[in-house]
Design a protein around this motif. Sequence first.
Motif, short mmCIF file in Angstrom:
data_model
loop_
_atom_site.label_atom_id
_atom_site.label_comp_id
_atom_site.label_asym_id
_atom_site.label_seq_id
_atom_site.Cartn_x
_atom_site.Cartn_y
_atom_site.Cartn_z
N ASP A 160 41.30 100.50 39.31
CA ASP A 160 40.99 99.08 39.56
C ASP A 160 41.88 98.15 38.75
OD1 ASP A 160 39.09 99.61 41.43
OD2 ASP A 160 37.36 98.96 40.24
N ASP A 161 42.36 98.61 37.57
CA ASP A 161 43.21 97.77 36.74
C ASP A 161 44.57 97.51 37.38
OD1 ASP A 161 41.30 97.50 34.81
OD2 ASP A 161 42.06 99.12 33.54
N GLN A 162 44.94 98.31 38.38
CA GLN A 162 46.21 98.13 39.08
C GLN A 162 46.06 97.36 40.38
OE1 GLN A 162 47.94 102.05 39.53
NE2 GLN A 162 47.81 102.50 37.35
N ILE A 163 44.84 97.00 40.74
CA ILE A 163 44.56 96.28 41.98
C ILE A 163 44.30 94.81 41.66
CG2 ILE A 163 42.96 96.04 43.93
CD1 ILE A 163 42.43 99.07 43.69
N TYR A 164 44.96 93.93 42.41
CA TYR A 164 44.81 92.49 42.20
C TYR A 164 44.33 91.86 43.51
CZ TYR A 164 47.21 93.39 37.87
OH TYR A 164 47.53 93.89 36.64
N ILE A 165 43.32 91.01 43.37
CA ILE A 165 42.66 90.40 44.54
C ILE A 165 42.65 88.89 44.38
CG2 ILE A 165 40.53 90.26 45.87
CD1 ILE A 165 41.61 93.03 46.04
N ALA A 166 42.89 88.19 45.49
CA ALA A 166 42.71 86.73 45.53
C ALA A 166 41.67 86.40 46.59
CB ALA A 166 44.03 86.03 45.86
N ASN B 255 38.75 80.16 50.01
CA ASN B 255 37.95 79.04 49.50
C ASN B 255 36.45 79.26 49.62
OD1 ASN B 255 37.69 78.74 52.24
ND2 ASN B 255 38.94 76.87 52.36
N ARG B 256 36.06 80.35 50.28
CA ARG B 256 34.64 80.70 50.36
C ARG B 256 34.27 81.80 49.37
NH1 ARG B 256 34.50 82.52 56.39
NH2 ARG B 256 36.44 83.44 55.60
N GLY B 257 35.26 82.26 48.59
CA GLY B 257 34.99 83.30 47.61
C GLY B 257 35.12 84.72 48.15
N LYS B 258 35.59 84.86 49.40
CA LYS B 258 35.74 86.19 49.99
C LYS B 258 37.13 86.76 49.65
CE LYS B 258 36.24 88.51 54.49
NZ LYS B 258 35.63 89.77 54.06
N ALA B 259 37.17 88.03 49.26
CA ALA B 259 38.44 88.69 48.98
C ALA B 259 39.32 88.64 50.22
CB ALA B 259 38.20 90.14 48.56
N ASN C 13 43.39 84.55 57.03
CA ASN C 13 43.65 83.80 55.80
C ASN C 13 45.13 83.63 55.49
OD1 ASN C 13 40.84 85.48 54.91
ND2 ASN C 13 40.89 83.30 54.47
N ARG C 14 45.98 83.94 56.44
CA ARG C 14 47.41 83.83 56.18
C ARG C 14 47.88 82.38 56.25
NH1 ARG C 14 48.74 89.27 59.75
NH2 ARG C 14 47.79 90.70 58.24
N SER C 15 49.03 82.12 55.66
CA SER C 15 49.65 80.78 55.61
C SER C 15 48.80 79.79 54.82
CB SER C 15 49.89 80.26 57.04
OG SER C 15 50.75 81.13 57.75
N GLN C 16 48.05 80.29 53.84
CA GLN C 16 47.27 79.42 52.97
C GLN C 16 47.74 79.48 51.51
OE1 GLN C 16 43.10 80.44 53.47
NE2 GLN C 16 43.23 80.36 55.72
N GLY C 17 48.82 80.21 51.26
CA GLY C 17 49.34 80.31 49.90
C GLY C 17 48.65 81.34 49.03
N LEU C 18 47.77 82.16 49.62
CA LEU C 18 47.02 83.12 48.81
C LEU C 18 47.93 84.19 48.22
CD1 LEU C 18 43.79 83.67 50.95
CD2 LEU C 18 44.02 82.43 48.80
N ALA C 19 48.89 84.69 48.99
CA ALA C 19 49.79 85.74 48.49
C ALA C 19 50.64 85.22 47.34
CB ALA C 19 50.66 86.27 49.62
N SER C 20 51.09 83.97 47.43
CA SER C 20 51.89 83.39 46.35
C SER C 20 51.06 83.29 45.07
CB SER C 20 52.40 82.01 46.75
OG SER C 20 53.32 82.09 47.80
#
Length: 348
Positions: free
Chosen positions: A32-38, A41-45, A77-84
């Motif tokens: 889990d320490d190697q996994i990063y999640i964003a 705006n509703r709090g969903k991964a 959720n694409r094109s919302q800047g989440l990956a950046s």
Amino acid sequence: MKQDQFQEIFCSSFTDGPEWRKWFFDAVAVDDDQIYIAADNRGKAASALLMQPYSFLFHGYEMPTGYISCVATLPENRSQGLASRLLLDALHAAYEKGYAMCELIPAEDHLYYFYSSENFATVFYTDRERYTSLHSFHPGRGALVEPSYELFHALEVEQGCGILHSESDYANILADMALDGGDIVLAATDDDGASAMLFAVNDGPDAVKVKCLIGMSKYAVRTVLCELRRRVGDKAITVLRPPLSGDKAFLHPFGMGRIVDAAKILGILAAAHPDLHITIRLRDEQLPHNTGVYVVKDGVCQHTPWREGKFDLDIAPDTLAAILFSSHDTGEIFDLPARRPYMALMLD
């Protein structure tokens, strides 16, 4: 919980088969320490990536780096800047973990532009050779030997600059290739004791791709290529090899690197080249700890706050990476020791 979120996002973006996915999530993406999640705006991964630790050989020193892969966002959720945002979080975490750099392999060519906006530079290249079914390889003056991790590690070190795989990484490479199908791993040693290794998988019904061919001995290289031709018959063969470093280099973009800790990288450079004397002003808007002036002199690097003045180089981190990891001739233009790095057999 975190792994479940990662798996859901991964499966929404990548089309790997169920057998490969099961192996990947059972054997590779387990920390889990190697996994990063964003979250959205509703709090969903909604966006995720994996960042794994590797060693990077740089001017005789092994520095810690993070390899980023599986960057994905749910379709809605694409094109919302989440990956950046997620990528920036991972870079800050990389610095906290003590990594000097981060590396990645863009899944598609247009993503080079996306990652360049995050100050990643294209620094990893391969030479790509293509052979038709009519091509035969001249036998080398060498003998086939049993492939091993020890031999592979020695060849990576001999290459001089780039990612080093651990023994567990090597086991994952072999498992990944087996799931790709048609996996062939060959090794040879010439009369002088110099070696080469080759890793090949099927690339469609009538073709084979050599994902890595590494070795300084042309005779050992010929030996493994000749044996590969014998095993695959008249299939077309594509070979990926480390890039040449001089003016006659044949370069195909393969991966990108991002400087995470400029002081650590320039400190290694200074220690390896005590006669080097250069002053660099660096501006890094995404990782402010990198911003400042670096004085490389007498085997050490001093990092001081940003100031006005005249400097040998006044650059951004992607430009610094592009210089440090370029050909020797390019490095000479900027009075910096440069070397092309090598990265192969990553889980991309």
